[in-house]
Design a protein around this motif. Structure first.
Motif, PDB file in Angstrom:
ATOM      1  N   VAL A 140       0.850  -1.197   0.000  1.00 23.73           N
ATOM      2  CA  VAL A 140       0.000   0.000   0.000  1.00 23.73           C
ATOM      3  C   VAL A 140       0.879   1.239   0.000  1.00 23.73           C
ATOM      4  CG1 VAL A 140      -0.207  -0.149   2.520  1.00 23.73           C
ATOM      5  CG2 VAL A 140      -1.823   1.242   1.246  1.00 23.73           C
ATOM      6  N   PHE A 141       0.537   2.196  -0.868  1.00 25.40           N
ATOM      7  CA  PHE A 141       1.253   3.467  -0.989  1.00 25.40           C
ATOM      8  C   PHE A 141       0.263   4.611  -0.834  1.00 25.40           C
ATOM      9  CE2 PHE A 141       4.992   1.334  -1.980  1.00 25.40           C
ATOM     10  CZ  PHE A 141       6.023   2.182  -2.375  1.00 25.40           C
TER      11      PHE A 141
ATOM     12  N   SER B  83      -7.067  -0.900   1.397  1.00 23.43           N
ATOM     13  CA  SER B  83      -6.488  -1.842   0.442  1.00 23.43           C
ATOM     14  C   SER B  83      -7.205  -3.177   0.529  1.00 23.43           C
ATOM     15  CB  SER B  83      -4.996  -2.037   0.722  1.00 23.43           C
ATOM     16  OG  SER B  83      -4.423  -2.972  -0.169  1.00 23.43           O
ATOM     17  N   THR B  84      -7.792  -3.592  -0.577  1.00 23.10           N
ATOM     18  CA  THR B  84      -8.406  -4.914  -0.688  1.00 23.10           C
ATOM     19  C   THR B  84      -8.040  -5.487  -2.051  1.00 23.10           C
ATOM     20  OG1 THR B  84     -10.465  -4.197  -1.762  1.00 23.10           O
ATOM     21  CG2 THR B  84     -10.405  -4.102   0.650  1.00 23.10           C
TER      22      THR B  84
ATOM     23  N   SER C 233      -8.495  12.019 -11.753  1.00 17.83           N
ATOM     24  CA  SER C 233      -9.192  13.093 -11.060  1.00 17.83           C
ATOM     25  C   SER C 233     -10.440  12.578 -10.343  1.00 17.83           C
ATOM     26  CB  SER C 233      -9.567  14.195 -12.043  1.00 17.83           C
ATOM     27  OG  SER C 233     -10.343  15.193 -11.413  1.00 17.83           O
ATOM     28  N   SER C 234     -11.247  11.770 -11.038  1.00 13.53           N
ATOM     29  CA  SER C 234     -12.476  11.239 -10.438  1.00 13.53           C
ATOM     30  C   SER C 234     -12.173  10.329  -9.250  1.00 13.53           C
ATOM     31  CB  SER C 234     -13.281  10.473 -11.484  1.00 13.53           C
ATOM     32  OG  SER C 234     -13.714  11.335 -12.515  1.00 13.53           O
ATOM     33  N   SER C 235     -11.118   9.528  -9.376  1.00 15.63           N
ATOM     34  CA  SER C 235     -10.753   8.622  -8.281  1.00 15.63           C
ATOM     35  C   SER C 235     -10.349   9.413  -7.041  1.00 15.63           C
ATOM     36  CB  SER C 235      -9.614   7.702  -8.714  1.00 15.63           C
ATOM     37  OG  SER C 235     -10.039   6.831  -9.742  1.00 15.63           O
ATOM     38  N   TRP C 236      -9.598  10.491  -7.249  1.00 14.50           N
ATOM     39  CA  TRP C 236      -9.209  11.329  -6.115  1.00 14.50           C
ATOM     40  C   TRP C 236     -10.437  11.983  -5.475  1.00 14.50           C
ATOM     41  CZ3 TRP C 236      -6.048  12.407  -2.418  1.00 14.50           C
ATOM     42  CH2 TRP C 236      -6.059  13.655  -1.809  1.00 14.50           C
ATOM     43  N   LYS C 237     -11.350  12.482  -6.296  1.00 20.54           N
ATOM     44  CA  LYS C 237     -12.561  13.125  -5.766  1.00 20.54           C
ATOM     45  C   LYS C 237     -13.400  12.129  -4.969  1.00 20.54           C
ATOM     46  CE  LYS C 237     -12.971  16.660  -9.376  1.00 20.54           C
ATOM     47  NZ  LYS C 237     -13.719  17.078 -10.594  1.00 20.54           N
ATOM     48  N   ASN C 238     -13.532  10.900  -5.490  1.00 24.75           N
ATOM     49  CA  ASN C 238     -14.314   9.887  -4.779  1.00 24.75           C
ATOM     50  C   ASN C 238     -13.719   9.587  -3.415  1.00 24.75           C
ATOM     51  OD1 ASN C 238     -16.194   9.612  -6.815  1.00 24.75           O
ATOM     52  ND2 ASN C 238     -15.180   7.882  -7.780  1.00 24.75           N
ATOM     53  N   CYS C 239     -12.397   9.614  -3.331  1.00 24.47           N
ATOM     54  CA  CYS C 239     -11.724   9.346  -2.059  1.00 24.47           C
ATOM     55  C   CYS C 239     -11.869  10.502  -1.076  1.00 24.47           C
ATOM     56  CB  CYS C 239     -10.237   9.063  -2.297  1.00 24.47           C
ATOM     57  SG  CYS C 239      -9.917   7.453  -3.033  1.00 24.47           S
TER      58      CYS C 239
ATOM     59  N   ARG D  76     -15.051  12.220  -0.931  1.00 21.94           N
ATOM     60  CA  ARG D  76     -16.472  12.461  -0.636  1.00 21.94           C
ATOM     61  C   ARG D  76     -17.309  11.196  -0.431  1.00 21.94           C
ATOM     62  NH1 ARG D  76     -17.282  14.844  -6.743  1.00 21.94           N
ATOM     63  NH2 ARG D  76     -17.298  12.853  -7.861  1.00 21.94           N
ATOM     64  N   ASP D  77     -16.921  10.073  -1.043  1.00 23.59           N
ATOM     65  CA  ASP D  77     -17.696   8.835  -0.937  1.00 23.59           C
ATOM     66  C   ASP D  77     -17.386   8.158   0.399  1.00 23.59           C
ATOM     67  OD1 ASP D  77     -18.886   6.366  -1.181  1.00 23.59           O
ATOM     68  OD2 ASP D  77     -18.389   6.136  -3.300  1.00 23.59           O
ATOM     69  N   THR D  78     -18.406   7.910   1.205  1.00 25.66           N
ATOM     70  CA  THR D  78     -18.173   7.322   2.534  1.00 25.66           C
ATOM     71  C   THR D  78     -17.758   5.857   2.459  1.00 25.66           C
ATOM     72  OG1 THR D  78     -20.545   6.863   2.713  1.00 25.66           O
ATOM     73  CG2 THR D  78     -19.730   8.900   3.714  1.00 25.66           C
ATOM     74  N   SER D  79     -17.852   5.243   1.293  1.00 23.98           N
ATOM     75  CA  SER D  79     -17.422   3.848   1.144  1.00 23.98           C
ATOM     76  C   SER D  79     -16.106   3.749   0.369  1.00 23.98           C
ATOM     77  CB  SER D  79     -18.506   3.023   0.441  1.00 23.98           C
ATOM     78  OG  SER D  79     -18.726   3.506  -0.879  1.00 23.98           O
ATOM     79  N   ASP D  80     -15.419   4.864   0.165  1.00 24.69           N
ATOM     80  CA  ASP D  80     -14.180   4.869  -0.615  1.00 24.69           C
ATOM     81  C   ASP D  80     -13.085   5.606   0.152  1.00 24.69           C
ATOM     82  OD1 ASP D  80     -12.136   5.003  -2.442  1.00 24.69           O
ATOM     83  OD2 ASP D  80     -13.377   5.682  -4.115  1.00 24.69           O
ATOM     84  N   VAL D  81     -12.218   4.832   0.798  1.00 22.65           N
ATOM     85  CA  VAL D  81     -11.078   5.422   1.511  1.00 22.65           C
ATOM     86  C   VAL D  81      -9.780   4.735   1.072  1.00 22.65           C
ATOM     87  CG1 VAL D  81     -12.404   6.167   3.524  1.00 22.65           C
ATOM     88  CG2 VAL D  81     -11.457   3.849   3.472  1.00 22.65           C
ATOM     89  N   LYS D  82      -9.733   4.319  -0.188  1.00 21.74           N
ATOM     90  CA  LYS D  82      -8.578   3.524  -0.630  1.00 21.74           C
ATOM     91  C   LYS D  82      -7.351   4.392  -0.927  1.00 21.74           C
ATOM     92  CE  LYS D  82     -10.289   3.046  -5.430  1.00 21.74           C
ATOM     93  NZ  LYS D  82     -11.705   3.366  -5.235  1.00 21.74           N
ATOM     94  N   GLU D  83      -6.205   3.809  -0.647  1.00 19.57           N
ATOM     95  CA  GLU D  83      -4.928   4.408  -0.976  1.00 19.57           C
ATOM     96  C   GLU D  83      -4.452   3.818  -2.310  1.00 19.57           C
ATOM     97  OE1 GLU D  83      -3.444   6.856   0.528  1.00 19.57           O
ATOM     98  OE2 GLU D  83      -3.801   6.796   2.692  1.00 19.57           O
ATOM     99  N   LEU D  84      -3.212   4.080  -2.685  1.00 20.29           N
ATOM    100  CA  LEU D  84      -2.693   3.673  -3.987  1.00 20.29           C
ATOM    101  C   LEU D  84      -1.884   2.384  -3.910  1.00 20.29           C
ATOM    102  CD1 LEU D  84      -1.523   7.121  -5.420  1.00 20.29           C
ATOM    103  CD2 LEU D  84      -3.782   6.041  -5.554  1.00 20.29           C
TER     104      LEU D  84
END
Length: 322
Positions: free
Chosen positions: A46-47, A107-108, A145-151, A153-161
């Motif tokens: 995970v990064f 991370s999953t 850009s969309s992936s960053w925005k989702n991380c 505001r979306d309460t089910s999206d807290v993923k790292e890189l």
């Protein structure tokens, strides 16, 4: 030895502090010690998200405003979303499940495969996970850009890189021309849409890597390490940092050997796989910061500030030198 013992006996932290190893190398070292490996999608390295600006045509890596705050978990970067997670934690009432901020993980296996869906063998693994079909186009990785925005505001999206963001431009190109579907806005999912400041996947990766090795990140990275591998990973410090995940993600949270019911054991194993797994905890105290580049001493005993100054000039001209 336990991961914590191996970490304590290694000299990598001191080498990283002295800038003998890069930020990338040090993060890979920590991931490996903490049980993360390319051979297990459920425990993939995970990064961190580094860059926070995916909108402008030019990106100045000397401006702190273009960087994510590494002292906070992804879920706590947006104040309103942080408040939502903290309220859920404080009002949680369940007899057998401890309170948590995040029901999903950073991370999953599914997240890893979504990032890397365009390169084999990840494409095949993704299809196997989804029953032979690609996921809904709106849920596929299609835009940085969309992936960053989702991380944010979306309460089910807290993923790292994943590490590949910093060395594998091929992951952003649909070179095999997979039919990934049409999104709700009518656009087809093909190559990943890059931010305006990167004209090619190679440039995107290069800038990501430069940002990772920047002085701003070097001075903050130890705080992100505290969240993922260190003393803010669990316990009261994790609560204060808004960094508590579902209890089954933590090492040692359940002893599978004591579960005699095969159905119950399988259900818990599937939950662990789906919710993600938190790395082994390597530190119980704050991770030391990296030495300043202005005061870093080379093996010959000379200051390396001139090298840092040269790098700063190169960073400022990051867009114009293409």
């Amino acid at each position: 030895m336990t991961p914590r013992q191996m970490f304590r006996l290694s000299n990598m932290t001191a080498r990283w502090q002295r800038r003998e190893v890069s930020n990338f190398e040090y993060l890979m070292f920590l991931n490996t010690l903490a049980g993360r490996t390319y051979n297990d999608l459920n425990q993939y390295p995970v990064f961190p998200w580094i860059i926070s600006n995916y909108e402008t045509k030019e990106l100045d890596l000397t401006l702190p405003s273009n960087y994510r705050d590494l002292s906070k978990p992804i879920g706590a970067l947006n104040p309103s979303r942080k408040a939502y997670f903290e309220e859920r934690f404080q009002t949680w009432e369940h007899e057998s499940i401890p309170p948590f901020h995040y029901g999903t993980h950073y991370s999953t296996a599914a997240f890893v495969l979504n990032w890397l869906i365009r390169v084999e063998p990840m494409t095949t693994f993704f299809l196997a996970l989804q029953g032979g079909k690609f996921d809904h186009p709106n849920r596929l990785f299609s835009s940085a850009s969309s992936s960053w925005k989702n991380c944010q505001r979306d309460t089910s999206d807290v993923k790292e890189l994943v590490p590949e963001f910093f060395f594998l431009p091929e992951m952003f190109i649909n070179s095999n021309r997979y039919r990934l579907g049409i999104q709700e806005d009518g656009s087809s999912v093909g190559d990943v849409q890059l931010p305006p400041w990167a004209t090619t996947p190679e440039e995107f990766v290069r800038i990501n890597r430069m940002a990772l090795e920047s002085e701003f990140v070097s001075s903050q990275l130890h705080q992100w390490i505290d969240l993922i591998f260190g003393y803010k990973q669990r316990g009261p410090e994790a609560v204060r940092a808004t960094n508590v995940f579902y209890y089954l993600t933590y090492e040692g949270s359940v002893d599978l050997e004591t579960i005699t019911d095969p159905v119950m054991r399988e259900a818990i194993e599937n939950q662990i796989r789906n919710f993600g797994q938190t790395p082994s905890q390597l530190l119980l105290e704050p991770h030391p910061p990296r030495n300043s580049a202005m005061h870093s001493v080379s093996p010959t005993g000379s200051l390396t500030s001139s090298k840092f100054a040269a790098n700063s000039v190169r960073v400022k001209n990051i867009v114009s030198d293409e």
